[in-house]
Write an enzyme that holds these catalytic residues in place. Sequence first.
Site, PDB file in Angstrom:
ATOM      1  CG  ASP A  22      20.325  -8.327  28.834  1.00 22.45           C
ATOM      2  OD1 ASP A  22      21.103  -8.179  29.802  1.00 22.45           O
ATOM      3  OD2 ASP A  22      20.311  -7.550  27.860  1.00 22.45           O
ATOM      4  CD  GLU A  69      32.065 -11.800  23.948  1.00 27.43           C
ATOM      5  OE1 GLU A  69      30.952 -12.292  24.222  1.00 27.43           O
ATOM      6  OE2 GLU A  69      32.918 -12.409  23.273  1.00 27.43           O
ATOM      7  CG  ASN A  70      28.750 -11.197  30.476  1.00 28.64           C
ATOM      8  OD1 ASN A  70      27.942 -12.119  30.398  1.00 28.64           O
ATOM      9  ND2 ASN A  70      28.481  -9.984  29.989  1.00 28.64           N
ATOM     10  CD1 TRP A  71      35.551 -13.823  30.471  1.00 29.16           C
ATOM     11  CD2 TRP A  71      35.785 -13.861  32.694  1.00 29.16           C
ATOM     12  NE1 TRP A  71      35.428 -15.131  30.888  1.00 29.16           N
ATOM     13  CE2 TRP A  71      35.571 -15.188  32.245  1.00 29.16           C
ATOM     14  CE3 TRP A  71      35.959 -13.638  34.069  1.00 29.16           C
ATOM     15  CZ2 TRP A  71      35.519 -16.278  33.117  1.00 29.16           C
ATOM     16  CZ3 TRP A  71      35.906 -14.737  34.934  1.00 29.16           C
ATOM     17  CH2 TRP A  71      35.692 -16.033  34.466  1.00 29.16           C
ATOM     18  CB  ILE A 195      22.690 -13.107  18.689  1.00 28.81           C
ATOM     19  CG1 ILE A 195      21.655 -13.043  17.539  1.00 28.81           C
ATOM     20  CG2 ILE A 195      23.013 -14.547  19.043  1.00 28.81           C
ATOM     21  CD1 ILE A 195      20.403 -13.837  17.721  1.00 28.81           C
TER      22      ILE A 195
HETATM   23  C1  IPE Z   1      24.242 -11.285  27.198  1.00 24.20           C
HETATM   24  O1  IPE Z   1      23.907 -10.152  27.911  1.00 24.20           O
HETATM   25  C2  IPE Z   1      24.918 -12.284  28.081  1.00 24.20           C
HETATM   26  C3  IPE Z   1      24.107 -12.881  29.130  1.00 24.20           C
HETATM   27  C4  IPE Z   1      22.835 -12.697  29.345  1.00 24.20           C
HETATM   28  C5  IPE Z   1      24.798 -13.797  29.991  1.00 24.20           C
HETATM   29  P1  IPE Z   1      24.815  -8.846  27.929  1.00 24.20           P
HETATM   30  O2  IPE Z   1      24.132  -7.878  28.819  1.00 24.20           O
HETATM   31  O3  IPE Z   1      26.212  -9.198  28.288  1.00 24.20           O
HETATM   32  O4  IPE Z   1      24.784  -8.391  26.422  1.00 24.20           O
HETATM   33  P2  IPE Z   1      25.159  -6.988  25.746  1.00 24.20           P
HETATM   34  O5  IPE Z   1      26.513  -6.612  26.235  1.00 24.20           O
HETATM   35  O6  IPE Z   1      24.120  -5.991  26.180  1.00 24.20           O
HETATM   36  O7  IPE Z   1      25.091  -7.239  24.280  1.00 24.20           O
HETATM   37  C1  IPE Z   2      22.183 -10.299  32.414  1.00 19.72           C
HETATM   38  O1  IPE Z   2      21.808  -9.116  33.015  1.00 19.72           O
HETATM   39  C2  IPE Z   2      23.029 -11.164  33.298  1.00 19.72           C
HETATM   40  C3  IPE Z   2      24.443 -11.285  32.911  1.00 19.72           C
HETATM   41  C4  IPE Z   2      24.986 -10.794  31.842  1.00 19.72           C
HETATM   42  C5  IPE Z   2      25.298 -12.007  33.829  1.00 19.72           C
HETATM   43  P1  IPE Z   2      22.701  -7.809  32.878  1.00 19.72           P
HETATM   44  O2  IPE Z   2      23.640  -7.786  34.043  1.00 19.72           O
HETATM   45  O3  IPE Z   2      23.326  -7.736  31.558  1.00 19.72           O
HETATM   46  O4  IPE Z   2      21.606  -6.684  33.056  1.00 19.72           O
HETATM   47  P2  IPE Z   2      21.577  -5.278  32.313  1.00 19.72           P
HETATM   48  O5  IPE Z   2      21.582  -5.558  30.840  1.00 19.72           O
HETATM   49  O6  IPE Z   2      22.781  -4.510  32.750  1.00 19.72           O
HETATM   50  O7  IPE Z   2      20.296  -4.667  32.781  1.00 19.72           O
HETATM   51 MG    MG Z   3      22.756  -6.895  29.818  1.00 18.35          MG
END
Ligand code: IPE
Ligand code: IPE
Ligand code: MG
Length: 250
Positions: A22, A69-71, A195
Amino acid sequence: MSNTIAKKTKQIIPRHIAIVMDGNGRWAKEKHRPRLFGHKQGVETVREIIKMCNGIGVECLTLFAFSSENWKRPEEEVSGLMKLFMMALEREAKSLAKNGVILEFIGDRSAFSKKLQQKITQVEKLTASGKGVRLVIAANYGGRWDILQASHKMQQQAIKDNSATIDENAFNRLLSTQHLPDPDLFIRTGGERRISNFLLWQLAYTELYFTDVLWPDFNRNELQLAIEDFSSRQRRFGRTGEQVQTAKGE
Ligand code: IPE
Ligand code: IPE
Ligand code: MG
């Protein structure tokens, strides 16, 4: 500092390390660059961390690359990430195979484009006979999805055979991580202490390590610190500290 800890504690190499990578977006923002720039730099960190894990004898490295959830992210970021996965696979496949890395994916890959799905299968086949670290990429993965898909399979088994056993071992065999030991060390970079729907079932007795370092800045030294911290912990799995010491002959 790290040497001092290493002298005091015998270094224990975790069999399985699971990482929530992250902080890519914030890293890019700090540099007044688009978020995708951070994701690209994140791929460089992935390369370094794989090399180190392969070198020190980690059996399995699971990386959370894209959550279920990243979608929900802006379309531009999602499509940029999909392109980046494709590019990284195209560029790295040969060198992974050469270094004995076994690459595999967990998660619901049916949501990805046919082209990306084919590439994933191709790289999995290419690297399947490796003798090095098993690199598991969690993509379109969610801990709840994993528990649910295993429950559905279990339900099917119970319909076919109503005397089928339902216990931890049977359930483990239906999870997407059925062939992996549970993670010993969980690392989350980027400062959040959560998590985020990663390996919910599998993390039951995993040692948790959180660092404020953003993923593009994470490096071999940072991983070394995490392993030293892990080595200094006493894993009790419900027993008392004294019982664990006696079992170890200390
Ligand atoms: C968790 O990170 C998912 C990945 C690292 C792929 P997110 O950035 O999506 O998590 P939240 O939304 O802050 O909990
Ligand atoms: C994690 O980095 C990578 C993915 C979730 C794909 P983030 O993109 O969540 O980075 P922040 O949390 O916005 O800094
Ligand atoms: Mg993040």
